[in-house]
Design a protein around this motif. Structure first.
Motif, PDB file in Angstrom:
ATOM      1  N   LYS A 150       0.822  -1.212   0.000  1.00  0.00           N
ATOM      2  CA  LYS A 150       0.000   0.000   0.000  1.00  0.00           C
ATOM      3  C   LYS A 150       0.855   1.260   0.000  1.00  0.00           C
ATOM      4  O   LYS A 150       0.526   2.252  -0.680  1.00  0.00           O
ATOM      5  N   ALA A 151       1.957   1.273   0.752  1.00  0.00           N
ATOM      6  CA  ALA A 151       2.828   2.451   0.807  1.00  0.00           C
ATOM      7  C   ALA A 151       3.446   2.724  -0.558  1.00  0.00           C
ATOM      8  O   ALA A 151       3.556   3.881  -0.983  1.00  0.00           O
ATOM      9  N   LEU A 153       2.177   1.829  -3.539  1.00  0.00           N
ATOM     10  CA  LEU A 153       1.123   2.276  -4.449  1.00  0.00           C
ATOM     11  C   LEU A 153       0.755   3.744  -4.191  1.00  0.00           C
ATOM     12  O   LEU A 153       0.515   4.518  -5.134  1.00  0.00           O
ATOM     13  N   LYS A 154       0.733   4.143  -2.919  1.00  0.00           N
ATOM     14  CA  LYS A 154       0.408   5.531  -2.585  1.00  0.00           C
ATOM     15  C   LYS A 154       1.465   6.486  -3.115  1.00  0.00           C
ATOM     16  O   LYS A 154       1.135   7.562  -3.647  1.00  0.00           O
ATOM     17  N   ARG A 155       2.724   6.112  -3.008  1.00  0.00           N
ATOM     18  CA  ARG A 155       3.795   6.973  -3.517  1.00  0.00           C
ATOM     19  C   ARG A 155       3.719   7.076  -5.041  1.00  0.00           C
ATOM     20  O   ARG A 155       3.957   8.152  -5.606  1.00  0.00           O
ATOM     21  N   GLU A 156       3.407   5.994  -5.706  1.00  0.00           N
ATOM     22  CA  GLU A 156       3.267   6.054  -7.164  1.00  0.00           C
ATOM     23  C   GLU A 156       2.161   7.029  -7.569  1.00  0.00           C
ATOM     24  O   GLU A 156       2.312   7.786  -8.549  1.00  0.00           O
ATOM     25  N   GLU A 157       1.071   7.040  -6.845  1.00  0.00           N
ATOM     26  CA  GLU A 157      -0.012   7.972  -7.147  1.00  0.00           C
ATOM     27  C   GLU A 157       0.439   9.418  -6.963  1.00  0.00           C
ATOM     28  O   GLU A 157       0.108  10.298  -7.777  1.00  0.00           O
ATOM     29  N   GLU A 158       1.208   9.676  -5.894  1.00  0.00           N
ATOM     30  CA  GLU A 158       1.690  11.031  -5.649  1.00  0.00           C
ATOM     31  C   GLU A 158       2.654  11.482  -6.742  1.00  0.00           C
ATOM     32  O   GLU A 158       2.622  12.647  -7.184  1.00  0.00           O
TER      33      GLU A 158
END
Length: 289
Positions: A150-151, A153-158
């Protein structure tokens, strides 16, 4: 001759006949006796007695030992003797209590549980159960699947969001007018090659040399022109390949008073195909319109 009667004057009296008579030796006077006995004391030679070094050392050692004995005796009277402490290894009670040394335990495998699973049997669930809620970034790729927690994937979105905003702002912007790149956009590999502004104070010498190199090519290409470098305006840099986008001003040397002539703004693109280790080449140089 008969001596029936006792006559004291008679030489042959009864006492002389019946009893032996011992006569004392003739008396010797004190003076004669002293003269006859040699004076031995007068013949002796008296010498002073001097103790030898060994005897003196022995006496001093004896005195010091006697003092030490006296002191030790006095101390022994005051302080009771203490038994020497035994080390744990020497104490028989502790030795008996100690358990025999066990055999060294085998070293544990430092790998995680999922790393012990054969790659062909590994599944996404094996990683998700361990890393999904881990705050650290984690991803894993194999022929069967690609896993990202999850961490990650969240960074990729940012990163995608920051990159999209940068591309929107720089859509109609020339590389000579490059704008700062957001840090998250730089985190993307594609973002590393976007032109970024350069501080003129850091590379002023190199940028001036490259500007003069660009003017030489411009003057050679445009016969009759004779521009000379005046000052830097701004610059940008992209890494692949190493390329400088330089904006500078120049004066026309053919003018009667070059310093009074209006400055002309130039834009030059200079690059190096071998990461600054080879000579720079002028890709383009023109007057800014």
């Amino acid at each position: 001759m008969n001596c029936d009667s006792f006559d004291p004057s008679c030489p042959m009296s009864m006492d002389s006949l019946l009893l032996p008579v011992t006569q004392s030796p003739p008396e010797i006077s004190d003076d004669n006796r002293l003269k006859s006995v040699p004076d031995k004391l007068s013949e002796l030679v008296l010498e002073p007695y001097i103790a030898s070094d060994t005897e003196s050392e022995y006496e001093s050692e004896y005195e010091s030992e006697s003092e030490f004995v006296l002191e030790s005796e006095s101390e022994s009277e005051l302080v009771p003797e203490q038994e020497p402490e035994l080390l744990p290894e020497q104490d028989p009670e502790l030795v008996s209590e100690q358990e025999p040394e066990s055999e060294s335990e085998p070293e544990l495998d430092p790998r995680s549980d999922w790393e012990l699973i054969p790659i062909e049997k590994l599944t996404v669930n094996d990683l998700a159960s361990r890393y999904d809620d881990d705050p650290s970034l984690f991803w894993f790729s194999c022929t069967q699947f690609v896993y990202k927690n999850k961490a990650f994937l969240k960074r990729e979105e940012e990163i995608e969001k920051a990159l999209a905003e940068y591309l929107e702002l720089s859509r109609d912007v020339s590389p000579f007018d490059a704008i700062p790149i957001p840090p998250l956009a730089i985190a993307d590999r594609c973002g590393c090659n976007f032109p970024a502004p350069v501080e003129l104070t850091e590379e002023c010498g190199l940028l001036t040399d490259l500007s003069n190199l660009a003017l030489e090519k411009f003057n050679a290409k445009n016969k009759g022109s004779n521009f000379v470098f005046d000052e830097l305006v701004k610059a940008a840099y992209s890494a692949f390949p190493p390329t400088y986008y330089i904006t500078f001003k120049a004066n026309d040397a053919a003018h009667p008073q070059p310093s009074d002539s209006p400055a002309t703004t130039f834009q030059a693109q200079v690059w190096n195909m071998v990461a600054r280790k080879g000579p720079y080449m002028v890709k383009s140089c023109s007057i800014k319109t």
